[in-house]
Design an enzyme around this catalytic site. Structure first.
Site, PDB file in Angstrom:
ATOM      1  N   ASP A 141       0.804  -1.217   0.000  1.00 14.54           N
ATOM      2  CA  ASP A 141       0.000   0.000   0.000  1.00 14.54           C
ATOM      3  C   ASP A 141       0.841   1.273   0.000  1.00 14.54           C
ATOM      4  O   ASP A 141       0.639   2.167  -0.819  1.00 14.54           O
ATOM      5  CB  ASP A 141      -0.932   0.000   1.220  1.00 14.54           C
ATOM      6  N   ALA A 169      -4.616   2.783  -0.832  1.00 19.68           N
ATOM      7  CA  ALA A 169      -4.417   2.115  -2.120  1.00 19.68           C
ATOM      8  C   ALA A 169      -5.008   0.711  -2.092  1.00 19.68           C
ATOM      9  O   ALA A 169      -5.693   0.282  -3.032  1.00 19.68           O
ATOM     10  CB  ALA A 169      -2.935   2.068  -2.474  1.00 19.68           C
ATOM     11  N   ASP A 170      -4.762  -0.025  -1.017  1.00 17.34           N
ATOM     12  CA  ASP A 170      -5.363  -1.353  -0.856  1.00 17.34           C
ATOM     13  C   ASP A 170      -6.886  -1.274  -0.890  1.00 17.34           C
ATOM     14  O   ASP A 170      -7.553  -2.044  -1.601  1.00 17.34           O
ATOM     15  CB  ASP A 170      -4.948  -1.958   0.491  1.00 17.34           C
ATOM     16  N   LEU A 171      -7.436  -0.383  -0.091  1.00 17.39           N
ATOM     17  CA  LEU A 171      -8.886  -0.303   0.030  1.00 17.39           C
ATOM     18  C   LEU A 171      -9.535   0.096  -1.286  1.00 17.39           C
ATOM     19  O   LEU A 171     -10.543  -0.491  -1.700  1.00 17.39           O
ATOM     20  CB  LEU A 171      -9.264   0.691   1.134  1.00 17.39           C
ATOM     21  N   GLY A 174      -9.428  -2.705  -3.848  1.00 11.65           N
ATOM     22  CA  GLY A 174     -10.437  -3.712  -3.542  1.00 11.65           C
ATOM     23  C   GLY A 174     -11.841  -3.261  -3.900  1.00 11.65           C
ATOM     24  O   GLY A 174     -12.627  -4.028  -4.474  1.00 11.65           O
TER      25      GLY A 174
END
Length: 396
Positions: A141, A169-171, A174
């Protein structure tokens, strides 16, 4: 226990979750929260890596994996792969975040699986994309926050780049993957065909830069750090009242006039230093200093009431305790309750979108690793004698 849909909205869909860590599990949680039968495929306990977000009993894991079922399969064993393919043959969606080459090596890439299930929607999430010069790099991230531009515009000017306080960035990767899956499922209704879709932490981060990208691509302007103040709308940012900090947002000339009158500074409306947006930009430091001087005369509660009643957006800057003490949060019903058989009652934040007829809830707590393995394998028609053999030989 059979699938317990958290909503009727997506209850007809089965999703096979082959993901780890955060971006992929976030994508699958979105689908599970809207009722999809999400089956989380994990390695058996004795083979597991550090993929569980602080351990299965941790709050992070409990939040990310609610509303799912869990099965263990040893994907290093041919029978484990064969069983996975059998599971996927009857599924609607597969989500994976392996390194880009792994799925091909295992024979569980989209083209291979679509031969038996042409309606399959297959979602891949990676750090940098499925191809290109950086495709094989490990993704993380904070790396994407930096490479995507976010850290260059976050933080106090002159103090160096700053990450944001969540794995954004991860969220976002997803959530965008979940959106792509829903688009593909809608398109499937007309074409009858599935497809491969893919996103990455880097793509999600660049997209989330939003107006900062257009400022560069259209205007040629390279944004820099603006600290707690909006880069283009002035005055908008963090200010200090007598008893602490608050946010004030002033957009447009009409709201600027309201703001000046409420603050007791109507002369600023015609002041050549502040009378238009361009002037306020040049003189933002002196303006912000004068605003703070006037705000210091009263507590935050006074200003929040005065500004909001006067049509100027203003609010507290809350820590987590204050967030969940806010009556509006309680009114919106964002906190959901569920009981974990292992950990007891839990409170978790639910979905931020309210569908009146088919709402989302939390129907089950996060599963233990492999909690539903035999249940799901029986749903595939595998006999108990075969289950005993598969367990004894390390298939699950």
């Amino acid at each position: 226990m059979p699938h317990q849909p958290a909503s009727s909205a997506l209850a007809r869909f089965r999703v096979i979750d082959l993901t780890q860590v955060r971006a992929g599990p976030t994508c699958c949680r979105q689908l599970a929260d809207w009722g999809a039968d999400v089956i989380q495929v994990q390695m058996p306990e004795h083979m597991r890596g550090d993929d569980t977000l602080g351990g299965q009993d941790g709050s992070d894991y409990q939040y990310t994996h609610r509303n799912k079922r869990s099965i263990t399969l040893n994907l290093k064993e041919p029978e484990g792969i064969a069983t996975l393919k059998r599971l996927i043959a009857g599924a609607d969606v597969v989500v994976e975040n392996f390194r880009p080459d792994v799925k091909f090596r295992l024979g569980i890439d989209y083209e291979s699986l679509a031969k038996d299930n042409p309606k399959l929607v297959y979602a891949s999430i990676s750090g940098f994309g499925q191809s290109g010069p950086l495709a094989t790099r490990p993704g993380f991230d904070q790396i994407a926050q930096g490479m995507g531009g976010l850290m260059s515009v976050t933080g106090i000017p002159g103090e160096g780049p700053m990450r944001v306080g969540i794995p954004i960035a991860d969220l976002c990767a997803g959530i965008f993957a979940a959106q792509g899956i829903l688009v593909a499922l809608l398109e499937r209704e007309s074409s009858g065909k599935g497809q491969w879709l893919h996103t990455s932490l880097l793509e999600a981060m660049v997209y989330m830069m939003d107006f900062q990208t257009s400022r560069f691509l259209i205007d040629g302007e390279v944004a820099t750090q603006a600290g707690n103040f909006h880069p283009t709308s002035i005055p908008t940012g963090v200010y200090k009242a007598r008893d602490g900090y608050l946010n004030i947002a002033v957009f447009g000339s009409k709201i600027w006039e309201r703001f000046c009158n409420i603050l007791g500074a109507p002369e600023w409306i015609e002041d050549p230093r502040y009378h238009d947006k361009a002037s306020r930009d040049v003189n933002r430091d002196s303006l912000n200093a004068q605003i703070n001087e006037r705000l210091a005369a009263q507590d935050r509660s006074h200003w929040i009431t005065q500004f909001n009643e006067g049509g100027v957006a203003c609010g507290l800057i809350s820590d987590m305790r204050e967030v969940f003490a806010e009556p509006q949060i309680a009114h919106l019903g964002m906190v959901k309750e569920v009981v974990s058989a292992r950990m007891g009652p839990q409170k978790l934040v639910g979905q931020p979108v309210q569908l009146e007829r088919t709402p989302s809830t939390i129907a089950r707590a996060a599963p233990r690793r492999g909690e539903h393995t035999e249940e799901i394998l029986r749903e595939l028609g595998i006999a108990d004698t075969d289950l005993a053999r598969m367990k004894a030989t390390g298939v699950y």
